[in-house]
Scaffold this motif. Structure first.
Motif, PDB file in Angstrom:
ATOM      1  N   LYS A 190     -38.368   4.378  -4.377  1.00  0.00           N
ATOM      2  CA  LYS A 190     -37.053   3.730  -4.271  1.00  0.00           C
ATOM      3  C   LYS A 190     -35.988   4.704  -4.735  1.00  0.00           C
ATOM      4  O   LYS A 190     -36.064   5.234  -5.838  1.00  0.00           O
ATOM      5  CB  LYS A 190     -37.009   2.442  -5.091  1.00  0.00           C
ATOM      6  N   TYR A 191     -34.936   4.911  -3.873  1.00  0.00           N
ATOM      7  CA  TYR A 191     -33.854   5.822  -4.167  1.00  0.00           C
ATOM      8  C   TYR A 191     -32.571   5.000  -4.381  1.00  0.00           C
ATOM      9  O   TYR A 191     -32.132   4.275  -3.485  1.00  0.00           O
ATOM     10  CB  TYR A 191     -33.628   6.817  -3.035  1.00  0.00           C
ATOM     11  N   PRO A 192     -31.941   5.102  -5.556  1.00  0.00           N
ATOM     12  CA  PRO A 192     -30.691   4.358  -5.780  1.00  0.00           C
ATOM     13  C   PRO A 192     -29.491   5.090  -5.185  1.00  0.00           C
ATOM     14  O   PRO A 192     -29.432   6.331  -5.244  1.00  0.00           O
ATOM     15  CB  PRO A 192     -30.616   4.282  -7.305  1.00  0.00           C
ATOM     16  N   GLU A 193     -28.568   4.335  -4.635  1.00  0.00           N
ATOM     17  CA  GLU A 193     -27.337   4.897  -4.093  1.00  0.00           C
ATOM     18  C   GLU A 193     -26.147   4.036  -4.556  1.00  0.00           C
ATOM     19  O   GLU A 193     -26.242   2.811  -4.615  1.00  0.00           O
ATOM     20  CB  GLU A 193     -27.365   4.928  -2.563  1.00  0.00           C
ATOM     21  N   LEU A 194     -25.058   4.756  -4.901  1.00  0.00           N
ATOM     22  CA  LEU A 194     -23.805   4.069  -5.239  1.00  0.00           C
ATOM     23  C   LEU A 194     -22.987   3.891  -3.949  1.00  0.00           C
ATOM     24  O   LEU A 194     -22.818   4.847  -3.173  1.00  0.00           O
ATOM     25  CB  LEU A 194     -23.005   4.867  -6.261  1.00  0.00           C
ATOM     26  N   VAL A 195     -22.484   2.686  -3.797  1.00  0.00           N
ATOM     27  CA  VAL A 195     -21.647   2.391  -2.611  1.00  0.00           C
ATOM     28  C   VAL A 195     -20.223   2.085  -3.098  1.00  0.00           C
ATOM     29  O   VAL A 195     -20.025   1.227  -3.969  1.00  0.00           O
ATOM     30  CB  VAL A 195     -22.207   1.209  -1.816  1.00  0.00           C
ATOM     31  N   LEU A 196     -19.310   2.914  -2.588  1.00  0.00           N
ATOM     32  CA  LEU A 196     -17.900   2.711  -2.982  1.00  0.00           C
ATOM     33  C   LEU A 196     -17.363   1.460  -2.278  1.00  0.00           C
ATOM     34  O   LEU A 196     -17.286   1.403  -1.032  1.00  0.00           O
ATOM     35  CB  LEU A 196     -17.072   3.941  -2.602  1.00  0.00           C
ATOM     36  N   GLU A 197     -17.029   0.468  -3.058  1.00  0.00           N
ATOM     37  CA  GLU A 197     -16.522  -0.789  -2.519  1.00  0.00           C
ATOM     38  C   GLU A 197     -14.991  -0.803  -2.412  1.00  0.00           C
ATOM     39  O   GLU A 197     -14.411  -1.440  -1.512  1.00  0.00           O
ATOM     40  CB  GLU A 197     -16.980  -1.960  -3.399  1.00  0.00           C
ATOM     41  N   ARG A 198     -14.357  -0.069  -3.340  1.00  0.00           N
ATOM     42  CA  ARG A 198     -12.888  -0.053  -3.345  1.00  0.00           C
ATOM     43  C   ARG A 198     -12.427   1.361  -3.597  1.00  0.00           C
ATOM     44  O   ARG A 198     -13.059   2.099  -4.349  1.00  0.00           O
ATOM     45  CB  ARG A 198     -12.364  -1.000  -4.441  1.00  0.00           C
ATOM     46  N   SER A 199     -11.344   1.717  -2.925  1.00  0.00           N
ATOM     47  CA  SER A 199     -10.857   3.098  -3.026  1.00  0.00           C
ATOM     48  C   SER A 199     -10.485   3.428  -4.458  1.00  0.00           C
ATOM     49  O   SER A 199     -10.031   2.568  -5.230  1.00  0.00           O
ATOM     50  CB  SER A 199      -9.646   3.311  -2.099  1.00  0.00           C
ATOM     51  N   LEU A 200     -10.620   4.725  -4.745  1.00  0.00           N
ATOM     52  CA  LEU A 200     -10.339   5.212  -6.087  1.00  0.00           C
ATOM     53  C   LEU A 200      -8.927   5.770  -6.139  1.00  0.00           C
ATOM     54  O   LEU A 200      -8.396   6.296  -5.154  1.00  0.00           O
ATOM     55  CB  LEU A 200     -11.341   6.296  -6.489  1.00  0.00           C
ATOM     56  N   ASP A 201      -8.346   5.655  -7.325  1.00  0.00           N
ATOM     57  CA  ASP A 201      -7.023   6.209  -7.542  1.00  0.00           C
ATOM     58  C   ASP A 201      -7.087   7.027  -8.828  1.00  0.00           C
ATOM     59  O   ASP A 201      -7.239   6.508  -9.922  1.00  0.00           O
ATOM     60  CB  ASP A 201      -5.990   5.087  -7.650  1.00  0.00           C
ATOM     61  N   ARG A 202      -7.001   8.363  -8.646  1.00  0.00           N
ATOM     62  CA  ARG A 202      -7.150   9.241  -9.804  1.00  0.00           C
ATOM     63  C   ARG A 202      -6.053   9.010 -10.803  1.00  0.00           C
ATOM     64  O   ARG A 202      -6.267   9.060 -12.000  1.00  0.00           O
ATOM     65  CB  ARG A 202      -7.186  10.701  -9.357  1.00  0.00           C
TER      66      ARG A 202
END
Length: 934
Positions: A190-202
């Protein structure tokens, strides 16, 4: 009909029982157990005694034990309960890693039957390991322009457990920007992956912190976490892309360390720093990470150490390429390890015996061993062999077991022990081998009698041997060993002459050592040889024996010391003195020592040595001639009387010797002797002048009185001589020397003769009798005419001296016609200087000189007809031997005198001359008669 039916039923039952027994033996030979890992030491595994069909007590009685191929034993036998127990804690992950099944195989040996049982124990997994991440914290760099729905691959957790106890899933901590997606790969990882749900603002939130948890399915559930730090970056919208999704490489297991296996490449469409790619290996198990490394800049995959085919045949690694702003590209690397023949066969000895009797039948089992090779294929196939010249062979058993057995009869006397080399060789290229050495002793039986090294022995023994001395040693060798080789000795028979004592009083033999001892002192004249029959017997059952003959030869011994003939001790109590003139040159012959030895052969070879001298370095001694010569000219400080001690040694073993003292007086004539004698009485000087004056007057008076006494005494002697002349002229003529040959002067009697002078002092004087050979006549022989003169030197005391007769007598000079030249002198006493360095003559000239010298010396001593005067030709013997010194007074040792370089003896040489007398013999004999008449 009924009987036949019953008979057929009986057959069927017997066949059924046989099939059931065969099936039971097959099942019993393969025993399986299953236990969980991490059990305590001594935990119960299975009832091995029951499965083997034995009672618990029979395990120890039959020598049941666990054998393995030299690996660590994880199990043990409980002989009391008959059960199989664990020997220590067993970690499944350490033994089998992530294999689906973990099986431990070993063998159980029943010693008395030499029967092997195969046992297999399955180790089941328990949930004793929590999922773990390689790093405690992960850092993600994500551009703020990343669109929602973008996937970010995270590091997978690793759980060494298997099945339900392994990794089951991931959970992400609550946050506003990311969700978790778990991918299931074909390898069930099993390989974990992060899924960006909302755009990032630095500008709004530059860094985010998330916790990722991994959990397994064990009971209880175990989990592991990793912190994820998300750094928001500026625009970077292209991730690295590898040239191929899977990189495959085949590597031999003996590849050198540091070898570059392959080079990966990933490209990034961005520019500048966003296009710079770095490479990383992810999800690497512990062992793999110690074998391979990735160069993050160049993308080269190299080895840290040699991969081992026996540990792992295949390695799979995940590769990631990361650009400068945190975008990743992923690929896989498959490394296949190729087997090479790098493992030698392993040989495990199960049972071995170290001793076997030499009459053991062929087929006797000596050793049982197992072979194993960790390599695979042809590299793991093993062939066992032993040298072909040995009386043994190998027989193959089950499960790669082999037995070493005898192939033919053994003989301990030929080979007492064997160092058997068993070689196991695989079929790899190049082939590897392993040797084991089995030392086998062959036990002895008594099948060989004692043997002597010779068919007959002989020994030579000197006579006069001490009683109880060891005279010979016999040794018999028995090729057997221990008690069978213990040899005893005894004397069975002998060939002693009838007049000899009994054998029991002559010799004895040590029964253990074979040493022969003499019980008496052998006499060469009694018996010269005898033979013994010696028996050697071993201590075997039955005993064996051998006989051998021993001949003993008795040898003559050097038991006679040299006898000195000249100078001999005077019979009147005085000591002989030789005269040497003070004017003598170096090399002047003073006198000669003559000796003989009653022994024969080399025991009669004599050598002369000067042991002691008053003035060391003044005289020299001829080593083989016995001549005493001057080394240098005499000095005024030299003492008047020189005492020399001469040793005569024979050449026997051990050498015997005799010594004689020779006194040499330094003077030119008798008056010189008298003046020297008187001058020796001078008193010591005194410091007081008055005392010195009185002493000088006293010495002058005494000297005058002594001189007057001498003149008066000389006048009386001359008067008597003149009266004797008158008496001889009147008719009563005496042809020889008168009864008195001495002229008395103040108590000193001087013997006047042509070649020698004898002076005898009174007891109150400080000198004993001295004999001085006249130096002026050292090379002169007495002529016939001078020896027969009627004119006497001395007259009797009852004859008066006539006034008209002369009162002095002038001695006639020697006849120069009889003087020998240097070349005519016999032996080494002439001018020819022989070798006095300590060796016997070794050439014909020296040998002839030595023969002449010894013949002349012995003939004068034995014949008694020639003059023994003081001249060099007769070696100065006239001062000691007169005409009565004949062969009856001197032992005839001529037959015992050995002449080096010649086979003749003095007896043979003298016998040729028995009918001839010397020319001057009569005259010399007459003069000697005059001296003896005194």
């Amino acid at each position: 009909m009924i009987t036949g039916q019953k008979h057929r039923d009986g057959r069927r039952r017997i066949l059924l029982c046989s099939l059931l027994g065969l099936l039971w033996e097959t099942v019993a030979a393969q025993i399986r157990y299953s236990i969980p890992e991490e059990m305590e030491k001594g935990s119960f595994v299975g009832n091995i005694a029951k499965d083997l069909g034995l009672e618990p007590r029979e395990l120890s009685e039959r020598g049941t034990r666990i054998v393995s191929r030299g690996k660590k034993l994880h199990f043990a036998l409980n002989v009391r309960s008959g059960s199989l127990v664990t020997a220590d804690r067993i970690d499944r992950e350490e033994l089998c890693a992530q294999s689906a099944q973990c099986l431990l195989n070993f063998n159980v040996l029943v010693e008395d039957k030499l029967k092997i049982y195969s046992v297999q124990v399955e180790i089941t997994d328990i949930n004793d390991n929590a999922p773990r991440f390689r790093e405690e914290e992960l850092e993600l760099k994500i551009s703020e322009t990343t669109s929602p729905g973008t996937h970010f691959i995270l590091e997978s957790a690793y759980d060494p457990d298997v099945e339900e106890n392994s990794l089951q899933g991931y959970k992400l901590s609550p946050n506003d920007h990311f969700s978790l997606l778990v991918q299931n790969a074909a390898d069930k990882i099993k390989y974990p992956e992060l899924v960006l749900e909302r755009s990032l603002d630095r500008e709004e939130e530059p860094t985010l912190h998330i916790v990722l948890s991994a959990w397994d399915g064990g009971e209880p559930v175990l989990s592991g976490t990793v912190r994820i730090r998300v750094t928001v970056l500026d625009v970077n919208d292209n991730a690295p892309v590898f040239t191929q999704p899977v990189y495959t490489v085949n590597v031999p297991e003996n590849v050198p360390q540091g070898t570059v296996l392959l080079t990966v490449n990933a490209t990034d469409a961005d520019e500048g720093s966003n296009s710079q790619v770095r490479y990383f290996l992810v999800k690497i198990p512990g062992k793999t990470s110690r074998i391979f490394q990735m160069n993050s800049v160049t993308g080269e995959l190299s080895t840290l150490q040699n991969p081992d085919y026996e540990d792992a045949e295949f390695h799979e690694m995940d590769l990631e390429a990361q650009d400068g702003l945190g975008f990743w590209g992923r690929a896989k690397i498959h490394v296949t390890v190729l087997d090479v023949n790098d493992n030698a066969p392993e040989v495990t000895v199960t049972s071995v015996t170290n001793s076997i009797p030499e009459n053991a039948p062929p087929g006797t089992v000596i050793a049982l061993f197992q072979v194993h090779d960790r390599d695979s294929g042809e590299n793991g196939r093993v062939l066992c062999s032993i040298p072909g010249d040995l009386p043994f062979k190998l027989e193959k058993k089950v499960d790669n077991y082999h037995s070493l057995v005898t192939d033919r009869a053994l003989d301990r006397e030929k080979v007492s022990e064997y160092n058997i080399t068993v070689r196991a060789v695989d079929f790899g290229s190049p082939a590897l081998s392993t040797d084991i050495h089995i030392l086998l002793h062959v036990a002895d039986i008594n099948d060989n009698p004692p043997t002597f090294s010779q068919a007959a022995y002989s020994a030579y023994i000197l006579e006069n041997n001490p009683r109880g001395a060891s005279i010979y040693s016999l040794t018999a060798h028995d090729p057997d060993s221990e008690q069978n080789a213990l040899v005893t000795y005894s004397i069975m028979d002998s060939t002693l002459p009838s007049e000899a004592p009994p054998l029991s009083s002559i010799v004895s033999i040590n029964s253990e050592t074979g040493v022969l001892y003499a019980l008496c002192s052998f006499d060469y004249e009694q018996f010269r040889e005898f033979q013994l029959m010696v028996t050697a017997r071993d201590s075997g059952d039955p005993p064996l024996s051998t006989n051998v003959s021993l001949t003993l030869f008795i040898l003559d011994q050097n038991d006679n010391a040299p006898e000195i003939l000249y100078p001999a001790f005077p019979t009147d109590g005085s000591s002989g003195v030789e005269l040497a003139p003070r004017s003598a040159e170096p090399g002047y012959l003073v006198t000669k020592v003559v000796a003989v030895d009653a022994d024969s052969g080399q025991n009669a070879w004599l050598s002369y040595h000067l042991l002691k001298a008053t003035e060391p370095g003044l005289f020299s001694m001829g080593l083989h001639s016995g001549e005493i010569r001057t080394v240098r000219t005499f000095l005024d400080k030299d003492a008047l009387k020189q005492n020399l001690i001469v040793a005569v040694t024979d050449n026997g073993e051990p050498p015997l010797s005799a010594t004689v003292s020779v006194t040499v007086a330094l003077a030119d004539s008798i008056p010189d002797i008298l003046s020297d004698l008187s001058s020796q009485a001078s008193p010591d000087p005194q410091d007081d002048s008055l005392l010195t004056f009185y002493l000088v007057i006293a010495v002058a008076v005494v000297s005058c009185l002594f001189f007057a006494f001498i003149v008066l005494l000389l006048a009386l002697r001359l008067r008597r001589w003149w009266l004797l002349q008158v008496a001889q002229s009147s008719g009563d003529h005496v042809g020889g020397v008168p009864s008195s040959q001495f002229l008395g002067i103040d108590g000193v009697r001087a013997f006047l003769q042509t070649y020698s002078h004898e002076v005898s002092l009174t007891t109150d004087s400080r000198r004993s009798q001295l004999i001085f050979p006249q130096p002026n006549y050292a090379d002169t022989l007495i002529s016939q005419q001078s020896c027969e003169k009627k004119v006497p030197l001395l007259i009797s005391e009852n004859v008066c001296i006539s006034k008209d007769q002369p009162t002095s007598f002038q001695q006639a000079p020697p006849n120069t016609d009889w003087r020998f030249s240097q070349a005519q002198r016999p032996g080494t006493s002439g001018s020819q200087n022989g070798d006095e360095g300590g060796t016997w003559p070794n050439n014909q000239f020296d040998t002839e000189m030595l023969q002449a010298m010894i013949l002349a010396s012995a003939n004068e001593a034995a014949d008694g007809s020639s003059t023994l005067g003081g001249g060099a030709g007769t070696m100065g013997l006239s001062a000691r031997y007169g005409p009565q010194f004949t062969l009856q007074h001197v032992p005839d040792y001529r037959q015992n005198v050995y002449i080096p370089g010649s086979t003749a003896t003095l007896a043979n040489a003298a016998g040729k001359r028995d009918g001839k007398a010397p020319a001057g013999g009569n005259g010399n004999k007459k003069k000697s008669g005059k001296k003896e008449k005194k």
